[in-house]
Write a protein that holds these residues in place. Structure first.
Motif, PDB file in Angstrom:
ATOM      1  N   ALA A   1     -15.327   3.301 -31.675  1.00 45.95           N
ATOM      2  CA  ALA A   1     -14.755   3.923 -32.972  1.00 45.95           C
ATOM      3  C   ALA A   1     -14.234   2.646 -33.808  1.00 45.95           C
ATOM      4  O   ALA A   1     -14.574   2.434 -35.069  1.00 45.95           O
ATOM      5  CB  ALA A   1     -13.631   4.601 -32.717  1.00 45.95           C
ATOM      6  N   PHE A   2     -13.990   1.436 -33.022  1.00 44.76           N
ATOM      7  CA  PHE A   2     -13.335   0.323 -33.819  1.00 44.76           C
ATOM      8  C   PHE A   2     -14.502  -0.654 -34.289  1.00 44.76           C
ATOM      9  O   PHE A   2     -14.465  -1.425 -35.062  1.00 44.76           O
ATOM     10  CB  PHE A   2     -12.399  -0.516 -32.753  1.00 44.76           C
ATOM     11  CG  PHE A   2     -11.262  -0.269 -32.911  1.00 44.76           C
ATOM     12  CD1 PHE A   2     -10.297  -0.612 -34.114  1.00 44.76           C
ATOM     13  CD2 PHE A   2     -10.488   0.692 -31.996  1.00 44.76           C
ATOM     14  CE1 PHE A   2      -9.107  -0.173 -34.112  1.00 44.76           C
ATOM     15  CE2 PHE A   2      -9.301   1.308 -31.996  1.00 44.76           C
ATOM     16  CZ  PHE A   2      -8.658   0.683 -33.426  1.00 44.76           C
ATOM     17  N   MET A   3     -15.675  -0.307 -33.629  1.00 51.36           N
ATOM     18  CA  MET A   3     -17.021  -1.030 -34.442  1.00 51.36           C
ATOM     19  C   MET A   3     -17.274  -0.543 -35.821  1.00 51.36           C
ATOM     20  O   MET A   3     -17.649  -1.568 -36.468  1.00 51.36           O
ATOM     21  CB  MET A   3     -18.245  -0.465 -33.655  1.00 51.36           C
ATOM     22  CG  MET A   3     -18.413  -0.886 -32.023  1.00 51.36           C
ATOM     23  SD  MET A   3     -18.909  -2.599 -31.910  1.00 51.36           S
ATOM     24  CE  MET A   3     -20.439  -2.636 -32.520  1.00 51.36           C
ATOM     25  N   TYR A   4     -16.647   0.529 -36.265  1.00 50.13           N
ATOM     26  CA  TYR A   4     -16.784   0.871 -37.685  1.00 50.13           C
ATOM     27  C   TYR A   4     -15.649   0.692 -38.625  1.00 50.13           C
ATOM     28  O   TYR A   4     -15.239   0.972 -39.629  1.00 50.13           O
ATOM     29  CB  TYR A   4     -16.875   2.298 -37.723  1.00 50.13           C
ATOM     30  CG  TYR A   4     -18.252   2.781 -37.236  1.00 50.13           C
ATOM     31  CD1 TYR A   4     -19.373   2.750 -37.729  1.00 50.13           C
ATOM     32  CD2 TYR A   4     -18.479   3.383 -35.815  1.00 50.13           C
ATOM     33  CE1 TYR A   4     -20.596   3.109 -37.491  1.00 50.13           C
ATOM     34  CE2 TYR A   4     -19.782   3.673 -35.290  1.00 50.13           C
ATOM     35  CZ  TYR A   4     -20.694   3.543 -35.982  1.00 50.13           C
ATOM     36  OH  TYR A   4     -22.094   3.888 -35.686  1.00 50.13           O
ATOM     37  N   HIS A   5     -14.416   0.010 -37.658  1.00 47.51           N
ATOM     38  CA  HIS A   5     -13.371  -0.313 -38.428  1.00 47.51           C
ATOM     39  C   HIS A   5     -13.366  -0.960 -39.836  1.00 47.51           C
ATOM     40  O   HIS A   5     -14.114  -1.978 -39.876  1.00 47.51           O
ATOM     41  CB  HIS A   5     -12.620  -1.173 -37.595  1.00 47.51           C
ATOM     42  CG  HIS A   5     -10.904  -1.424 -38.189  1.00 47.51           C
ATOM     43  ND1 HIS A   5     -10.460  -2.235 -38.976  1.00 47.51           N
ATOM     44  CD2 HIS A   5      -9.835  -0.533 -37.766  1.00 47.51           C
ATOM     45  CE1 HIS A   5      -9.223  -2.016 -39.117  1.00 47.51           C
ATOM     46  NE2 HIS A   5      -8.855  -0.835 -38.651  1.00 47.51           N
ATOM     47  N   ASP A   6     -12.970  -0.656 -40.662  1.00 45.43           N
ATOM     48  CA  ASP A   6     -13.116  -0.973 -42.292  1.00 45.43           C
ATOM     49  C   ASP A   6     -14.191  -0.974 -42.868  1.00 45.43           C
ATOM     50  O   ASP A   6     -14.617  -1.067 -43.758  1.00 45.43           O
ATOM     51  CB  ASP A   6     -12.733  -2.635 -42.176  1.00 45.43           C
ATOM     52  CG  ASP A   6     -11.262  -3.117 -42.529  1.00 45.43           C
ATOM     53  OD1 ASP A   6     -10.535  -2.198 -42.812  1.00 45.43           O
ATOM     54  OD2 ASP A   6     -10.872  -4.092 -42.239  1.00 45.43           O
ATOM     55  N   ALA A   7     -15.184  -0.029 -42.340  1.00 47.22           N
ATOM     56  CA  ALA A   7     -16.456   0.192 -42.823  1.00 47.22           C
ATOM     57  C   ALA A   7     -15.920   1.265 -44.469  1.00 47.22           C
ATOM     58  O   ALA A   7     -15.054   2.049 -44.119  1.00 47.22           O
ATOM     59  CB  ALA A   7     -17.079   1.353 -42.068  1.00 47.22           C
ATOM     60  N   PRO A   8     -16.576   1.086 -45.392  1.00 43.27           N
ATOM     61  CA  PRO A   8     -16.068   1.855 -46.569  1.00 43.27           C
ATOM     62  C   PRO A   8     -16.334   3.255 -46.433  1.00 43.27           C
ATOM     63  O   PRO A   8     -17.381   3.607 -45.735  1.00 43.27           O
ATOM     64  CB  PRO A   8     -16.707   0.916 -47.649  1.00 43.27           C
ATOM     65  CG  PRO A   8     -18.109   0.342 -46.953  1.00 43.27           C
ATOM     66  CD  PRO A   8     -17.522   0.078 -45.757  1.00 43.27           C
TER      67      PRO A   8
ATOM     68  N   THR B   1     -16.991   7.045 -20.869  1.00 44.19           N
ATOM     69  CA  THR B   1     -15.586   6.928 -20.823  1.00 44.19           C
ATOM     70  C   THR B   1     -14.639   6.930 -22.121  1.00 44.19           C
ATOM     71  O   THR B   1     -14.988   6.538 -23.165  1.00 44.19           O
ATOM     72  CB  THR B   1     -15.145   5.769 -20.026  1.00 44.19           C
ATOM     73  OG1 THR B   1     -15.448   4.389 -20.801  1.00 44.19           O
ATOM     74  CG2 THR B   1     -15.900   5.417 -18.626  1.00 44.19           C
ATOM     75  N   VAL B   2     -13.703   7.309 -22.190  1.00 43.42           N
ATOM     76  CA  VAL B   2     -12.536   7.455 -23.310  1.00 43.42           C
ATOM     77  C   VAL B   2     -12.596   5.946 -23.576  1.00 43.42           C
ATOM     78  O   VAL B   2     -12.418   5.668 -25.001  1.00 43.42           O
ATOM     79  CB  VAL B   2     -10.972   7.855 -23.057  1.00 43.42           C
ATOM     80  CG1 VAL B   2     -10.191   7.720 -23.869  1.00 43.42           C
ATOM     81  CG2 VAL B   2     -11.253   9.463 -22.575  1.00 43.42           C
ATOM     82  N   ASP B   3     -12.258   4.984 -22.868  1.00 43.02           N
ATOM     83  CA  ASP B   3     -12.339   3.545 -23.149  1.00 43.02           C
ATOM     84  C   ASP B   3     -13.322   3.110 -24.266  1.00 43.02           C
ATOM     85  O   ASP B   3     -13.306   2.204 -25.191  1.00 43.02           O
ATOM     86  CB  ASP B   3     -11.903   2.582 -22.131  1.00 43.02           C
ATOM     87  CG  ASP B   3     -10.632   2.749 -21.524  1.00 43.02           C
ATOM     88  OD1 ASP B   3      -9.609   3.222 -22.268  1.00 43.02           O
ATOM     89  OD2 ASP B   3     -10.488   1.927 -20.457  1.00 43.02           O
ATOM     90  N   LYS B   4     -14.622   3.494 -23.777  1.00 49.09           N
ATOM     91  CA  LYS B   4     -15.675   3.082 -24.554  1.00 49.09           C
ATOM     92  C   LYS B   4     -15.885   3.901 -25.762  1.00 49.09           C
ATOM     93  O   LYS B   4     -16.302   3.544 -26.711  1.00 49.09           O
ATOM     94  CB  LYS B   4     -17.327   3.800 -23.770  1.00 49.09           C
ATOM     95  CG  LYS B   4     -18.292   3.413 -24.491  1.00 49.09           C
ATOM     96  CD  LYS B   4     -18.555   1.749 -24.524  1.00 49.09           C
ATOM     97  CE  LYS B   4     -18.709   0.998 -23.262  1.00 49.09           C
ATOM     98  NZ  LYS B   4     -18.704  -0.604 -23.645  1.00 49.09           N
TER      99      LYS B   4
END
Length: 259
Positions: A141-148, A133-136
């Motif tokens: 994507a936000f699992m990687y937020h702020d990853a360098p 799903t698009v929501d998934k």
């Protein structure tokens, strides 16, 4: 043996057979590859997941017999969803940290087998055949937020722009190619930004017209992408506007719908 599997947490794949050579991508635990060439201490590989080529230190993978490779290739694979979690190699009594997006073959009751080895993993896994799903996609994507940002990286501890989009989609069981210019050949072209939907991929070019960057479109005219770090910026018909820098950083070229 002409096949192998990454049996370490994160391993660098190099452009040339040297640790001084540029890292072009990374392998995560459980990813399979074919060996196409060999030197004294390096192997040239082609990954099964995205057909990417590069060189790997022969001390950093598990060689596989064809029968094992074929079996693992056809097993139902699960993707790890923990940012980082410990996997246990019961045969050797060794613990291996595995990161988000690693591949585990045929997990049943937190257990799987590779040749004579027994492994256990009690973290969160997702069968690749679950509904997408698009929501998934956006949640992934936000699992990687702020990853360098890291050139060639594919993990939450360092990732590049196309590694970020590839891994986000991998978590949902969708295969994207490795580089941004390759990913731009996949999916359905969206003619206008106003027709794009959250979850679509946006691609950006340089002065020569070459695709050099990509990101995932979010609601409310935003995009999440890896630039310095995985970050959220504004997206319009010109490209990505970084409010912190007060300037456009990437020029929009094309939009693709993958799902």
């Amino acid at each position: 043996m002409k096949f192998g599997m990454c049996n370490l947490s994160i391993v660098a794949v190099r452009r040339e057979p040297s640790h001084r050579s540029e890292m072009v991508t990374q392998l995560l635990f459980g990813e399979l590859f074919e060996i196409t060439e060999k030197t004294d201490s390096w192997v040239k590989l082609k990954t099964i997941f995205d057909n990417y080529e590069g060189w790997l230190d022969e001390k950093q993978f598990m060689p596989l017999y064809y029968e094992t490779f074929d079996k693992l290739s056809n097993f139902g694979t699960s993707i790890t969803l923990d940012l980082v979690h410990v996997l246990t190699d019961n045969t050797r009594d060794v613990m291996i940290p595995v990161v988000l997006g690693s591949s585990l073959p045929h997990v049943a009751n937190h257990t799987f087998y590779i040749e004579d080895g027994k492994y256990t993993y009690d973290g969160i896994v997702r069968p690749v055949k679950e509904e997408v799903t698009v929501d998934k996609i956006i949640e992934n994507a936000f699992m990687y937020h702020d990853a360098p940002y890291l050139w060639g990286g594919r993990s939450p501890f360092g990732i590049d722009c196309s590694g970020f989009t590839q891994m986000t989609y991998k978590l949902s069981g969708i295969n994207l190619m490795r580089d941004a210019n390759q990913q731009a050949t996949q999916g359905e072209t969206i003619e206008f930004l106003s027709e794009a939907k959250p979850g679509d991929l946006a691609f950006f070019d340089n002065e020569e017209g070459n695709i050099i960057h990509t990101g995932i479109i979010l609601p409310n005219s935003q995009i999440i992408h890896a630039s310095g770090k995985v970050r959220v910026d504004t997206l319009d018909h010109e490209g990505i506007y970084n409010a912190q820098l007060k300037k456009y950083t990437h020029r929009l070229r094309i939009i693709k719908k993958i799902i």
